[in-house]
Scaffold this active site. Structure first.
Site, PDB file in Angstrom:
ATOM      1  N   ARG B  58       0.962  -1.168   0.095  1.00  0.00           N
ATOM      2  CA  ARG B  58      -0.055  -0.055   0.057  1.00  0.00           C
ATOM      3  C   ARG B  58       0.865   1.227   0.055  1.00  0.00           C
ATOM      4  NH1 ARG B  58      -3.544  -3.379   3.326  1.00  0.00           N
ATOM      5  NH2 ARG B  58      -2.020  -2.866   4.912  1.00  0.00           N
ATOM      6  N   GLU B  95       5.079 -10.505  15.155  1.00  0.00           N
ATOM      7  CA  GLU B  95       4.345 -11.322  16.196  1.00  0.00           C
ATOM      8  C   GLU B  95       4.836 -12.573  16.166  1.00  0.00           C
ATOM      9  OE1 GLU B  95       0.121 -11.248  18.474  1.00  0.00           O
ATOM     10  OE2 GLU B  95       0.415 -10.536  16.458  1.00  0.00           O
TER      11      GLU B  95
END
Lengths: 170, 170
Positions: B58, B95
């Site tokens: 993006r 994560e």
């Protein structure tokens, strides 16, 4: 003056042996080159178009640039699973296996005049599938723009129902 | 007048349960919204910058738009294996697991003034890794721009050595 084609770098055997990869990054990173390429694509766009649809990922760079220059909206077509809202999707054939791409169902209204853009026309599979997605939503494809066309791969035949423009041909 | 934030759509449980996904596509597809967002990011860029570096995917849309508006070059940072020429690469912690990103070694010259741009500041891992890549090539990061900042995730702390701007905060 350097031609647009002079900014393209050819890299042998990428992504695999026997392929001549046309690398557009030297063009993108040159301020003159980028300006000129976008201006040349832009002059192919009729004034009444309402949105640019860009194909992930390199089509996003050209598409974002074209959309702001033309003062129209930008709509992304992405690989499966990346768009968070309700999507229309299509699966098409690659040389080995298949690929699935998606578009948000609310991204294009019926009758909206669209320019589809990507960096490279090779076999035309991705562009043809993208065009179908746009048409399923009722969008009207005014033109399909490419920076580069690899003419040997005959992608143009797969897109013969569309108005097609490529800036550079190999 | 609609605010920029009014164009952002929040989608619960995407890409996985418990995550509120901030969807920027309604902003991008609106001609007014896109123009205004790019103009607001653009006014954060000093006049003497030489290139926009955008992070896949993006960040390519915003970065391409900013680069042509500012009349500077555009440099992509991509996921591993996508860039065809010699690259500088970095692996960083997510994560769960790790991610590797790359930049072409010839994309930034020593001392070049750079704006780094991405759509979203979450934990800041990708932006911090991208900044390191730019600095390894000798680039000087003048500012890092985001459309959206998720303040709870404290990404700003990981980027405290940089001049940072985000257009919208959640």
């Amino acid at each position: 003056m350097k031609k647009i084609k002079d900014f393209i770098r050819t890299i042998p055997d990428f992504p695999k042996k026997g392929i001549l990869f046309r690398d557009i990054t030297p063009l993108l990173q040159d301020r003159e080159g980028l300006q000129r390429a976008i201006a040349l694509l832009q002059q192919e766009c009729p004034e009444d178009i309402k949105a640019i649809v860009g194909i992930e990922s390199r089509g996003f760079i050209l598409g974002g640039a074209l959309a702001v220059n033309l003062k129209v909206g930008f709509v992304p077509i992405r690989k499966r699973g990346k768009l968070p809202y309700t999507t229309e999707r299509i699966t098409y054939q690659l040389e080995y296996g298949t690929e699935t791409i998606e578009i948000h169902t609310d991204s294009i209204q019926k009758g909206k005049k669209i320019i589809l853009v990507d960096d490279l026309l090779a076999t035309g599979g991705t562009a043809a599938a993208s065009a179908k997605l746009i048409e399923r939503l009722g969008g009207q494809i005014i033109k399909i723009l490419f920076l580069i066309e690899l003419t040997d791969l005959k992608g143009r035949e797969k897109l013969k129902n569309y108005n097609l423009f490529s800036l550079i041909k190999y």
